[in-house]
Design an enzyme around this catalytic site. Sequence first.
Site, PDB file in Angstrom:
ATOM      1  N   SER A  31      33.891 126.610 -29.059  1.00  0.00           N
ATOM      2  CA  SER A  31      34.951 127.585 -28.819  1.00  0.00           C
ATOM      3  C   SER A  31      36.275 126.819 -28.878  1.00  0.00           C
ATOM      4  O   SER A  31      36.521 125.900 -28.095  1.00  0.00           O
ATOM      5  CB  SER A  31      34.749 128.224 -27.443  1.00  0.00           C
ATOM      6  OG  SER A  31      35.941 128.853 -27.054  1.00  0.00           O
ATOM      7  N   ASP A  71      34.749 136.989 -32.357  1.00  0.00           N
ATOM      8  CA  ASP A  71      34.925 137.947 -31.259  1.00  0.00           C
ATOM      9  C   ASP A  71      35.915 139.052 -31.618  1.00  0.00           C
ATOM     10  O   ASP A  71      35.620 140.238 -31.461  1.00  0.00           O
ATOM     11  CB  ASP A  71      35.442 137.236 -30.000  1.00  0.00           C
ATOM     12  CG  ASP A  71      34.347 136.440 -29.302  1.00  0.00           C
ATOM     13  OD1 ASP A  71      33.164 136.756 -29.508  1.00  0.00           O
ATOM     14  OD2 ASP A  71      34.692 135.524 -28.543  1.00  0.00           O
TER      15      ASP A  71
HETATM   16  N1  ARG Z   1      40.981 125.082 -20.420  1.00  0.00           N
HETATM   17  C1  ARG Z   1      42.191 125.351 -21.091  1.00  0.00           C
HETATM   18  C2  ARG Z   1      42.987 126.409 -20.371  1.00  0.00           C
HETATM   19  O1  ARG Z   1      42.506 127.031 -19.484  1.00  0.00           O
HETATM   20  C3  ARG Z   1      41.963 125.716 -22.543  1.00  0.00           C
HETATM   21  C4  ARG Z   1      41.403 127.078 -22.753  1.00  0.00           C
HETATM   22  C5  ARG Z   1      41.134 127.345 -24.185  1.00  0.00           C
HETATM   23  N2  ARG Z   1      40.998 128.750 -24.408  1.00  0.00           N
HETATM   24  C6  ARG Z   1      40.096 129.302 -25.203  1.00  0.00           C
HETATM   25  N3  ARG Z   1      40.093 130.600 -25.278  1.00  0.00           N
HETATM   26  N4  ARG Z   1      39.219 128.610 -25.868  1.00  0.00           N
HETATM   27  O2  ARG Z   1      44.125 126.636 -20.671  1.00  0.00           O
END
Ligand code: ARG
Length: 443
Positions: free
Chosen positions: A216, A54
């Site tokens: 991701s 990205d």
């Molecule tokens: N769900 C977690 C949060 O909101 C992890 C997010 C991970 N972020 C990412 N860009 N993959 O903090």
Amino acid sequence: MTSRNLRRLMTDQPRDPATEVHRVADPSHTRVASYLANRDEVSRVLLLYSGGLDTSVMLKWIQDEYEAEVVALTVNLGQPGEDYEVVRGKALHLGALDCHVVDSREEFAREYVLPAIKANADYGDGYPLFTALGRPLIAKLAVEYARKTGCDTIAHGCTGKGNDQVRIEGTVATLGPELKVIAPVRSWAMGRDEEIAYARKHGIPVKGGLESAPYSIDDNLWGRSSEGKWIEDLSHAPDDDVFQLVTRPEVAPDEPQVVTVEFEAGVPVALDGERLGLVELIERAAEIGMRHGVGIVDHIEDRIVGLKVRDIYEVPAAAILLKAHRELERLCGTIHQNQFKPELDRKWAYLVYAGLWWEPLREDIEAYSEHVNARVTGSIGLKLFKGGLRVVTRSSPNAVYDAQLATFADSGGLFSQQASPGFIELWSLQSRMARRLRSDSGG
Ligand code: ARG
């Protein structure tokens, strides 16, 4: 009927409530926030750059689309196995004016992870907030570097569906009100396939190849998250390939290991008797946890943007250190402190999760947490075995515990068992009265 009337008629139709909740504003027609950059305001952009697909596509796209210069910033928060020279080389290859790589592990550990340990930080029963703790620091650095390098705009790679956009943009709006923000992944119409096609066309190298969409991932010293692919199917049990840190419990060593964590005033200072700096201590705790399959969390999460999602977390260091800290804190606290602090801890974790790191209430709560933690000194032994983790030993000069009082053997006249019936009579008084009233009225 005129088309205007027709339109009015159509919009006056009662709406189907099922589709109503999914209606969205068209962002191309509305500037929904004052900090979003108009096209003509963008001339030099500070891009938060990870080296992934990205942000690599963004690096090129911003130069083409805005005819703007791009300065890249990559922040080292202890992502395991990252080669920052490669990331930097890639940014320069893609046309960045410069790529600053900042090692912020020390600051991250001291100023962000440590208050989280003292607040036993956990969101939604299992998420130790590693990403939520990292974002305000990353965004703070973005503001600093944007100012240092003469950028007018900050760009990040968050989508419009996650919490990270809230954390980053909330921080920029708070600390750098003169700066503008662009979030190309949120605003462009490219799907994954178009992004890959764009990457191919512009010779953007992508680690892991371009063929299958990867998980991701986000990670730092304090943990790692995986999202996407089968994780979105709630009935799909974890595939083994998602676990890149923690050994699967079923193949963990057959011998248990006991690890002792020592704290001074709430700060973890030693592992198994060896004094370590905080960053190294966290890394070592992670290694021990990883070996024994400790710290796997399969989590359903309520995001602040309304979505419910599933994350697979690997948090070996947090699993060990949070458990040890909580245990020691409880040992050193009274029943009243121990009932009250979790309420504040929950609020602290929620504020941080919700992107409000700079909210003064966080620091107000920390003042209380610091005061309690001043007495959290001692050590906790934990036994790790095939994914399991349990406290086996405790010791503290501040334990509100007296073996002499608690013993089944004679407590030497220090605790009057004869006084207990009097206490029980008074303690149960109101409950007995209320119960009587109910049976008297036949209820
Ligand atoms: N769900 C977690 C949060 O909101 C992890 C997010 C991970 N972020 C990412 N860009 N993959 O903090």
